[in-house]
Design a protein around this motif. Structure first.
Motif, mmCIF file in Angstrom:
data_model
loop_
_atom_site.group_PDB
_atom_site.id
_atom_site.type_symbol
_atom_site.label_atom_id
_atom_site.label_comp_id
_atom_site.label_asym_id
_atom_site.label_seq_id
_atom_site.Cartn_x
_atom_site.Cartn_y
_atom_site.Cartn_z
ATOM 1 N N GLY A 1 -49.153 -6.603 4.951
ATOM 2 C CA GLY A 1 -48.365 -6.729 5.545
ATOM 3 C C GLY A 1 -48.009 -5.977 6.977
ATOM 4 O O GLY A 1 -48.411 -4.744 6.553
ATOM 5 N N GLU A 2 -47.156 -6.455 7.754
ATOM 6 C CA GLU A 2 -47.185 -5.702 8.781
ATOM 7 C C GLU A 2 -45.393 -5.504 8.581
ATOM 8 O O GLU A 2 -44.779 -5.591 7.084
ATOM 9 N N GLY A 3 -45.263 -4.589 9.240
ATOM 10 C CA GLY A 3 -44.122 -3.937 9.574
ATOM 11 C C GLY A 3 -43.835 -2.317 10.430
ATOM 12 O O GLY A 3 -43.194 -1.502 9.662
ATOM 13 N N GLN A 4 -43.940 -2.240 10.962
ATOM 14 C CA GLN A 4 -44.071 -1.287 12.057
ATOM 15 C C GLN A 4 -43.049 -1.239 13.416
ATOM 16 O O GLN A 4 -42.693 -1.944 14.449
ATOM 17 N N THR A 5 -41.896 -0.575 12.427
ATOM 18 C CA THR A 5 -40.941 -0.794 13.981
ATOM 19 C C THR A 5 -40.424 0.704 14.692
ATOM 20 O O THR A 5 -40.900 1.331 15.809
ATOM 21 N N PRO A 6 -40.954 -0.178 16.270
ATOM 22 C CA PRO A 6 -40.789 0.200 17.666
ATOM 23 C C PRO A 6 -39.783 1.510 17.266
ATOM 24 O O PRO A 6 -38.565 1.351 16.955
ATOM 25 N N VAL A 7 -39.674 2.006 18.066
ATOM 26 C CA VAL A 7 -38.762 3.378 18.875
ATOM 27 C C VAL A 7 -37.882 3.120 20.238
ATOM 28 O O VAL A 7 -38.670 2.510 20.802
ATOM 29 N N LEU A 8 -36.763 2.736 20.631
ATOM 30 C CA LEU A 8 -36.435 3.031 22.138
ATOM 31 C C LEU A 8 -35.808 4.600 22.056
ATOM 32 O O LEU A 8 -35.247 5.160 21.226
ATOM 33 N N HIS A 9 -35.999 4.351 23.725
ATOM 34 C CA HIS A 9 -35.787 6.380 23.782
ATOM 35 C C HIS A 9 -35.216 5.354 25.403
ATOM 36 O O HIS A 9 -36.008 5.661 26.405
ATOM 37 N N GLY A 10 -33.833 5.708 25.549
ATOM 38 C CA GLY A 10 -33.677 5.524 27.104
ATOM 39 C C GLY A 10 -34.016 4.598 28.109
ATOM 40 O O GLY A 10 -33.672 3.243 27.071
ATOM 41 N N ASN A 11 -34.837 4.166 28.653
ATOM 42 C CA ASN A 11 -35.143 2.470 29.101
ATOM 43 C C ASN A 11 -36.933 1.864 29.020
ATOM 44 O O ASN A 11 -36.946 0.937 29.095
ATOM 45 N N ALA B 1 -34.292 -4.169 12.339
ATOM 46 C CA ALA B 1 -33.694 -3.957 14.043
ATOM 47 C C ALA B 1 -33.310 -2.598 14.814
ATOM 48 O O ALA B 1 -32.914 -1.727 13.289
ATOM 49 N N PHE B 2 -33.301 -2.383 16.501
ATOM 50 C CA PHE B 2 -32.661 -1.619 16.205
ATOM 51 C C PHE B 2 -31.614 -1.893 17.826
ATOM 52 O O PHE B 2 -31.744 -2.506 18.063
ATOM 53 N N THR B 3 -30.672 -0.437 17.915
ATOM 54 C CA THR B 3 -29.757 -1.214 18.874
ATOM 55 C C THR B 3 -29.970 -0.216 20.384
ATOM 56 O O THR B 3 -30.013 1.457 19.981
ATOM 57 N N ASP B 4 -29.414 0.094 21.805
ATOM 58 C CA ASP B 4 -28.672 0.656 22.535
ATOM 59 C C ASP B 4 -27.207 0.772 22.790
ATOM 60 O O ASP B 4 -26.698 1.279 23.307
ATOM 61 N N GLY B 5 -26.738 -0.233 21.785
ATOM 62 C CA GLY B 5 -25.482 -0.278 22.316
ATOM 63 C C GLY B 5 -24.379 -1.584 23.089
ATOM 64 O O GLY B 5 -23.666 -1.829 22.815
ATOM 65 N N GLU B 6 -26.021 -1.789 23.338
ATOM 66 C CA GLU B 6 -25.213 -3.184 24.945
ATOM 67 C C GLU B 6 -26.476 -4.092 23.723
ATOM 68 O O GLU B 6 -26.011 -5.562 23.661
ATOM 69 N N ARG B 7 -27.245 -3.860 23.930
ATOM 70 C CA ARG B 7 -28.867 -5.550 22.867
ATOM 71 C C ARG B 7 -29.116 -4.534 21.550
ATOM 72 O O ARG B 7 -28.647 -3.547 20.727
ATOM 73 N N VAL B 8 -29.420 -6.001 20.392
ATOM 74 C CA VAL B 8 -29.969 -5.904 19.652
ATOM 75 C C VAL B 8 -31.589 -6.827 20.258
ATOM 76 O O VAL B 8 -31.817 -7.358 20.531
ATOM 77 N N TYR B 9 -32.052 -5.390 19.279
ATOM 78 C CA TYR B 9 -33.841 -5.872 19.776
ATOM 79 C C TYR B 9 -34.169 -5.571 18.234
ATOM 80 O O TYR B 9 -34.028 -4.710 17.404
ATOM 81 N N ALA B 10 -35.007 -7.085 17.659
ATOM 82 C CA ALA B 10 -35.423 -7.494 16.476
ATOM 83 C C ALA B 10 -36.935 -7.923 17.180
ATOM 84 O O ALA B 10 -37.364 -8.745 17.755
ATOM 85 N N TYR B 11 -37.787 -7.527 15.952
ATOM 86 C CA TYR B 11 -39.182 -7.459 15.914
ATOM 87 C C TYR B 11 -39.671 -8.202 14.956
ATOM 88 O O TYR B 11 -39.818 -7.311 13.722
#
Length: 292
Positions: free
Chosen positions: A44-54, A3-13
């Protein structure tokens, strides 16, 4: 996938089961279904996305039509999508700000490719890695390090200032390795030293990041025979947790020096997370917070 976050939202992939965005109270804001992956054999699957800016970048490599896409983090709407000629990979894409623009570097078996974050167009591309590339690329001091280690060994140290179009014979690859690279753990780049585990074993090498000259090579980590987690560095120390529950603490730098070995009645596959003055460890049994 982490999981990853921008401090305002949490993203689960969850790969084939979608990407979900929540607010900090756990309310679902949006969800995105990108399709169904087809993976080789029992992998199995398990590739984490990356968050940058918007933008959230998803690298979708599998046994079908592969692609890389950028999504709007507020809505999940797809901004661009670029087709890829790749099979299964697991490494997290790396976003680097260079020359006034952000580029997304995606390592895979056939090629290492950099995409413009705004448009999805190819910035540069070079030779690929091994089959099943799992480690994530790292960046520092103008260099990108792409690495993998399944059925072979590959590392490319790429100087971004010289990376344009096809870099295969351009000289942008400053040094390479073809032995003793990690299978699952990502490398650690810390204060000009690149730390690499061999396969999934507790055998560590440290290189001068700019030249590729080894500071020490194939050093066995006592008490840490198997490692799937990625090393992390902070305050002059390198932390490497093992599957059997011991975390070895090294002095960062060109000389191998063990500062401590700390053991918990647990086992660790996940990489440690560093937040402020605390170290978080996710074990098979418990989640730990280590602090003052």
């Amino acid at each position: 996938s982490s999981a990853f976050t921008d401090g305002e939202r949490v993203y689960a992939y969850f790969d084939s089961f979608g990407l979900y965005a929540y607010d900090m109270n756990g309310k679902l804001l949006w969800e995105k279904d990108l399709g169904d992956k087809k993976m080789r054999n029992e992998f199995g699957e398990g590739q984490t996305p990356v968050l940058h800016g918007n933008r959230i970048v998803v690298q979708w490599d599998h046994q079908g039509p592969s692609f890389i896409t950028a999504l709007d983090k507020l809505t999940g709407k797809e901004i661009w999508r670029t087709d890829r000629q790749e099979i299964d990979s697991w490494g997290t894409p790396l976003v680097v700000e260079h020359g006034g623009r952000a580029q997304v570097i995606a390592g895979a078996m056939n090629k290492v490719i950099s995409y413009d974050l705004e448009t999805g167009k190819v910035v540069w591309q070079g030779p690929g890695l091994t089959m099943n590339p799992i480690p994530s690329s790292v960046f520092g001091d103008g260099m990108v390090f792409a690495v993998s280690g399944f059925r072979g060994n590959k590392l490319h140290a790429i100087k971004l200032d010289e990376a344009k179009d096809d870099i295969t014979t351009s000289g942008a690859i400053k040094w390479s390795l073809s032995a003793d690279t990690p299978y699952v753990p990502s490398p650690l780049l810390y204060d000009g030293v690149l730390y690499l585990l061999k396969g999934n074993t507790g055998i560590l090498s440290a290189f001068d990041a700019k030249t590729g000259k080894p500071h020490y090579h194939l050093q066995r980590l006592d008490g840490v025979p198997n490692v799937f987690a990625s090393p992390v560095g902070a305050k002059g120390r390198v932390y490497i947790p093992g599957q059997q529950g011991a975390t070895i603490v090294l002095k960062a730098g060109p000389t191998y020096e063990v500062l401590a070995t700390n053991t918990l009645d647990d086992g660790f596959d996940a990489s440690p997370a560093l937040v402020d003055n605390e170290l978080y460890l996710r074990g098979a049994k418990f989640l730990y917070s280590i602090g003052k």
